[in-house]
Design a protein around this motif. Structure first.
Motif, PDB file in Angstrom:
ATOM      1  N   SER A 473       6.864   7.082 -66.726  1.00 43.20           N
ATOM      2  CA  SER A 473       7.408   6.607 -65.453  1.00 43.20           C
ATOM      3  C   SER A 473       6.471   5.591 -64.820  1.00 43.20           C
ATOM      4  CB  SER A 473       7.605   7.792 -64.502  1.00 43.20           C
ATOM      5  OG  SER A 473       8.205   7.377 -63.301  1.00 43.20           O
ATOM      6  N   ARG A 474       7.022   4.554 -64.248  1.00 41.09           N
ATOM      7  CA  ARG A 474       6.282   3.475 -63.576  1.00 41.09           C
ATOM      8  C   ARG A 474       5.380   2.683 -64.534  1.00 41.09           C
ATOM      9  NH1 ARG A 474       6.967   4.153 -58.143  1.00 41.09           N
ATOM     10  NH2 ARG A 474       7.624   6.234 -57.503  1.00 41.09           N
ATOM     11  N   ALA A 487       7.792  -2.237 -62.604  1.00 40.01           N
ATOM     12  CA  ALA A 487       7.376  -0.949 -63.170  1.00 40.01           C
ATOM     13  C   ALA A 487       8.239   0.156 -62.567  1.00 40.01           C
ATOM     14  CB  ALA A 487       5.898  -0.700 -62.879  1.00 40.01           C
ATOM     15  N   PRO A 489      10.292   3.576 -61.706  1.00 43.69           N
ATOM     16  CA  PRO A 489      10.094   5.003 -61.958  1.00 43.69           C
ATOM     17  C   PRO A 489      11.305   5.600 -62.655  1.00 43.69           C
ATOM     18  CG  PRO A 489      10.831   4.689 -59.719  1.00 43.69           C
ATOM     19  CD  PRO A 489      10.688   3.298 -60.315  1.00 43.69           C
ATOM     20  N   ASP A 493      10.314  10.892 -61.202  1.00 43.22           N
ATOM     21  CA  ASP A 493       9.013  10.450 -61.718  1.00 43.22           C
ATOM     22  C   ASP A 493       8.610  11.177 -63.003  1.00 43.22           C
ATOM     23  OD1 ASP A 493       7.785   8.257 -60.727  1.00 43.22           O
ATOM     24  OD2 ASP A 493       6.659   9.283 -59.164  1.00 43.22           O
ATOM     25  N   SER A 511      12.208   3.362 -67.619  1.00 40.35           N
ATOM     26  CA  SER A 511      11.072   2.588 -68.114  1.00 40.35           C
ATOM     27  C   SER A 511      11.346   2.010 -69.506  1.00 40.35           C
ATOM     28  CB  SER A 511       9.813   3.454 -68.134  1.00 40.35           C
ATOM     29  OG  SER A 511      10.018   4.636 -68.909  1.00 40.35           O
ATOM     30  N   PRO A 741      10.070   0.287 -58.212  1.00 44.70           N
ATOM     31  CA  PRO A 741       8.825   1.005 -58.001  1.00 44.70           C
ATOM     32  C   PRO A 741       8.098   0.524 -56.775  1.00 44.70           C
ATOM     33  CG  PRO A 741       8.559  -0.638 -59.705  1.00 44.70           C
ATOM     34  CD  PRO A 741      10.002  -0.620 -59.357  1.00 44.70           C
ATOM     35  N   SER A 743       4.926   1.000 -56.540  1.00 42.94           N
ATOM     36  CA  SER A 743       3.566   0.698 -56.977  1.00 42.94           C
ATOM     37  C   SER A 743       3.394  -0.735 -57.426  1.00 42.94           C
ATOM     38  CB  SER A 743       3.169   1.634 -58.131  1.00 42.94           C
ATOM     39  OG  SER A 743       4.042   1.471 -59.209  1.00 42.94           O
ATOM     40  N   SER A 744       4.507  -1.420 -57.648  1.00 44.85           N
ATOM     41  CA  SER A 744       4.421  -2.807 -58.065  1.00 44.85           C
ATOM     42  C   SER A 744       4.837  -3.704 -56.936  1.00 44.85           C
ATOM     43  CB  SER A 744       5.325  -3.039 -59.291  1.00 44.85           C
ATOM     44  OG  SER A 744       6.641  -2.776 -58.951  1.00 44.85           O
ATOM     45  N   THR A 759      10.969   7.214 -52.953  1.00 39.67           N
ATOM     46  CA  THR A 759      10.814   7.460 -54.387  1.00 39.67           C
ATOM     47  C   THR A 759      10.848   8.948 -54.665  1.00 39.67           C
ATOM     48  OG1 THR A 759       9.419   5.509 -54.549  1.00 39.67           O
ATOM     49  CG2 THR A 759       9.322   7.072 -56.373  1.00 39.67           C
TER      50      THR A 759
END
Length: 797
Positions: A473-474, A487, A489, A493, A511, A741, A743-744, A759
């Motif tokens: 994930s991610r 990226a 998820p 997750d 992913s 995501p 995180s990106s 998320t």
């Protein structure tokens, strides 16, 4: 022979003799002695005759002949002769074509009859909604909106646009179709006296009658006739019916803003109808509205200051016409649209002209709808979903909208359609709307593109059902070592580690397919999507599209999957079988086209999708359904970002059906909202997944009307020929939401928005082994009542 005799000889020969060739003294006498007066000497090669371009002996000069045929006098004479002939012909036509004693509007406005495939009457369109009003009852500013929109020179022209008419005639003769340019007078004549047919005869009649009408009637009479005979959409003919249909007021109470919108509608009534228009349609409608008002300012009919303060007048919600209750209105709406598209293609007429030719024109339209299958689909939606909705008890239940389309993949016929709970309660058809994300139901398109293109992974390995990807994930998506800023998820997750494409499709691992899209090339993915039947116009080929973040309709998705079911031959779902009225018959185009992807690619995708049903996110609702009688089934679930839509599109060898659930606020502007908690589902997670109600509706309907069991597949890949290990229900993975995501930091154009708080944070109770790609992680068991038919079950996806 003396010079005089030579000259006479040349004259008798009809042409000059060639100059004597030079001879030696020894031969000159002999030549002179034998010369015959009646036989002039032939011109020597390279002599004066050849130099002047004369032809061989006995012929006529080539250049001289051309000059004599194409002299300026002859060219000008021919031109003026044709002009005089044309003028004479027009004079004769003007004298011979009278203004018809009475218009044919009333004669043309007859109820349409719509029939099921077996000939039973589905509905009659009812009485045409038309009411004429005098121009005195229409505010002057509103009158000007129509002139500003269609014909700024109306008040001082002769009633015709000769340049526009000539252009239209040339387009008709060359087969280029319709083109604008007609005056209000010409449009009134076409509406009231003639037809919309694009023929030279009709155009010439229109020209003559328009000139005569302009001489006979006042401009106000012509304008009144025009706004009272035009078609505005929503079944409304004339400005009075249009004012009621769009603003629930009489024409006398229309504001200039409302009048400008009604005037704008005449260009494309259905496309510009705010209640059903696509985002592009709304943009075009607003642009046309601004165009009308700006023209009024230029014509000094509207104060510039007042213009700047005006806001767009959003129309009221439409009301269904009598006799179109339940699903009838949705079926008729699509039938009319497809017939209009056919007329536009065959007769070269515009969208507004085609609508006017279809609505209330006495058609008998036979649909491909199977009466029994239609009833079965309606019952399935009611039994599996709508009977469980209680908006009074739960507000979210009032946001649930269902849509479905069922297609025969061998013929392309739409055999059943569900557009919403009732055409009177929800005018916008959920079967054809394309404003919700199809989510993971797009993943098979990515795989189809990979197989069709012979794509490889980043390390050069061919992509197949057995190719292993990293299902973490991610995981940042890379393009030959370079991160692309994407990226996504996986749902909840969940990390899968190394996993085959087959198992990734079963569990709908984001992913994996995000990386596959880059491996194939997003431009190629979107190209294949377009070939399969998705409307990709204006779509960006960006990584976020791998999550199905574009818009699509159940109709589109049914067509895409039907093409896969039909071994790659293009299927264009068609609801109209045939149509006829008193003047013509229309035969629809063949819904089955040429192959758009190879049979091997299509069959491999089908084989892989059987694993989704037997081992994946649709296992509980479809594979385990007690109604299943051995049918082989392929399909894919989908659950979009923030649970705003949930899908199951699946097929047997002889039937394809796409079911979508959409979260829509019933109050304007009808925003997209979450489905979470509908029907009383409680956290965790409380969401409606594609493997839940959509798959249940699909199974209840499909297994009740089809019994064909096995696919005829030409492939050596996928679950249909290489079954994967079947996990227990508690080990199955839930559907992956289409999300971006946190995180990106991709660009806005590359991914849908999502914040960290949105998320999924639920973690599996057991991490998957990185050494066994076929193993799927178990999920945290939900609380509450879990049954094989309960959408709370994680296997219901």
């Amino acid at each position: 022979m003396g010079r005089a005799e030579e000259r006479r000889a040349r004259q008798r020969g009809g042409r000059r003799a060639a100059p004597k060739s030079r001879r030696s003294p020894s031969t000159a006498g002999a030549s002179t002695a034998t010369a015959t007066p009646t036989a002039p000497a032939s011109p020597a090669p390279g002599g004066r005759a050849a130099a002047r371009g004369r032809s061989a002996p006995g012929g006529k000069p080539a250049k001289g002949r051309i000059r004599r045929l194409f002299t300026w006098k002859k060219i000008l004479g021919t031109f003026f002769g044709l002009c005089l002939l044309g003028i004479g012909g027009f004079v004769v036509l003007y004298l011979m074509v009278p203004i018809p004693a009475a218009g044919n509007v009333a004669a043309k406005q007859e109820s349409n009859v719509y029939e099921y495939a077996n000939g039973d009457v589905l509905a009659r369109s009812g009485k045409v909604n038309r009411e004429s009003v005098s121009l005195a009852k229409v505010p002057k500013d509103v009158q000007h909106t129509f002139v500003a929109a269609e014909n700024k020179t109306f008040y001082h022209d002769s009633g015709v646009d000769l340049r526009g008419t000539a252009r239209g005639l040339l387009n008709t003769l060359s087969g280029k179709g319709a083109q604008g340019g007609s005056t209000i007078t010409q449009q009134y004549v076409k509406n009231y006296y003639l037809t919309q047919n694009q023929t030279v005869t009709r155009k010439l009649k229109e020209l003559v009658i328009s000139l005569k009408v302009d001489q006979k009637l006042t401009k106000d009479q012509i304008l009144a006739g025009y706004i009272n005979t035009s078609y505005y959409g929503r079944g409304a003919y004339g400005i009075q019916a249009a004012a009621q249909a769009y603003y629930h007021v009489d024409a006398s109470r229309l504001s200039v803003q409302q009048g400008a919108y009604l005037a704008a509608l005449l260009q494309a009534p259905s496309q510009y109808d705010w209640a059903v228009a696509s985002p592009t349609g709304k943009k075009l409608a607003k642009a046309r509205w601004n165009y009308v008002l700006d023209n009024m300012v230029k014509q000094h009919w509207l104060d510039a200051g007042d213009r700047q303060s005006m806001t767009f007048p959003v129309p009221k919600e439409p009301k269904g016409a009598p006799g179109l209750e339940g699903q009838k209105g949705y079926l008729i709406e699509l039938a009319n649209k497809q017939l209009e598209q056919k007329l536009m293609k065959d007769e070269g007429i515009s969208a507004s002209q085609a609508e006017a030719e279809v609505v209330g024109r006495g058609w008998t339209i036979t649909l491909n709808i199977d009466k029994k299958k239609q009833a079965a689909l309606e019952n399935a939606v009611k039994d599996q979903l709508t009977s469980k909705l209680n908006p009074k008890k739960r507000k979210v239940d009032g946001n649930v909208q269902a849509g479905a389309v069922s297609v025969d993949p061998k013929t392309g016929k739409i055999v059943a359609l569900y557009g919403g709970q009732d055409y009177f309660k929800h005018y916008y058809s959920n079967a054809t709307r394309n404003d919700y994300q199809p989510a993971s139901t797009f993943k098979p398109v990515i795989l189809a593109a990979a197989l069709e293109q012979g794509a490889t992974t980043q390390d050069g390995k061919p992509i197949s059902a057995n190719t292993i990807y990293d299902g973490t994930s991610r995981r940042p998506v890379v393009d030959h070592g370079n991160k692309v800023g994407f990226a996504p998820p996986n749902e909840d997750d969940v990390d899968y580690g190394p996993i085959t494409v087959q198992r990734a499709m079963n569990a709908s691992v984001n992913s994996v397919f995000a990386q596959m899209g880059i491996d194939v090339g997003m431009d190629k993915v979107m190209s294949v999507a377009g070939k399969l039947g998705m409307d990709t116009k204006g779509m960006q080929a960006v990584p976020a599209q791998t999550l199905g973040s574009m818009g699509a309709s159940p109709l589109e998705m049914a067509g895409i999957y039907a093409t896969l079911d039909n071994h790659g031959k293009k299927v264009t779902p068609t609801i109209v079988a045939r149509a006829e009225n008193k003047t013509r018959q229309v035969q629809m185009d063949d819904p089955i086209g040429d192959p758009v992807i190879s049979r091997e690619a299509a069959d491999t995708v089908t084989s892989v999708l059987t694993g989704v049903v037997d081992d994946g996110t649709a296992k509980v609702s479809v594979a385990g359904n007690p109604l299943r009688a051995g049918q082989q089934v392929a399909g894919k679930t989908g659950t979009s970002d923030k649970n705003r839509s949930a899908w199951f599109t699946g097929y047997t060898p002889d039937l394809v059906t796409s079911v979508g659930l959409f979260g829509e606020d019933p109050k304007p502007p009808n925003a997209h909202v979450s489905l979470q908690g509908a029907t009383g589902l409680l956290p965790p997670p409380g969401r409606i997944n594609g493997g839940g109600y959509p798959a249940q509706i699909w199974a209840a309907y499909t297994f009740g009307v089809t019994h064909k069991a096995k696919f005829d597949l030409e492939t050596t890949q996928g679950a249909a020929v290489q079954p994967s290990d079947t996990p227990s229900p508690s080990q199955s993975t839930s559907e992956t939401p289409s999300s971006t995501p946190s995180s990106s930091s991709p660009s806005a154009s590359q991914s849908p928005s999502r914040t960290p708080s949105q998320t999924p944070s639920r973690t599996p109770s057991q991490s998957p082994s990185s050494q066994t790609p076929s193993q799927t992680p178990s999920s945290e068991p939900p609380t509450g009542d879990v049954s094989p038919q309960n959408p709370l079950d994680p296997a219901a996806g």
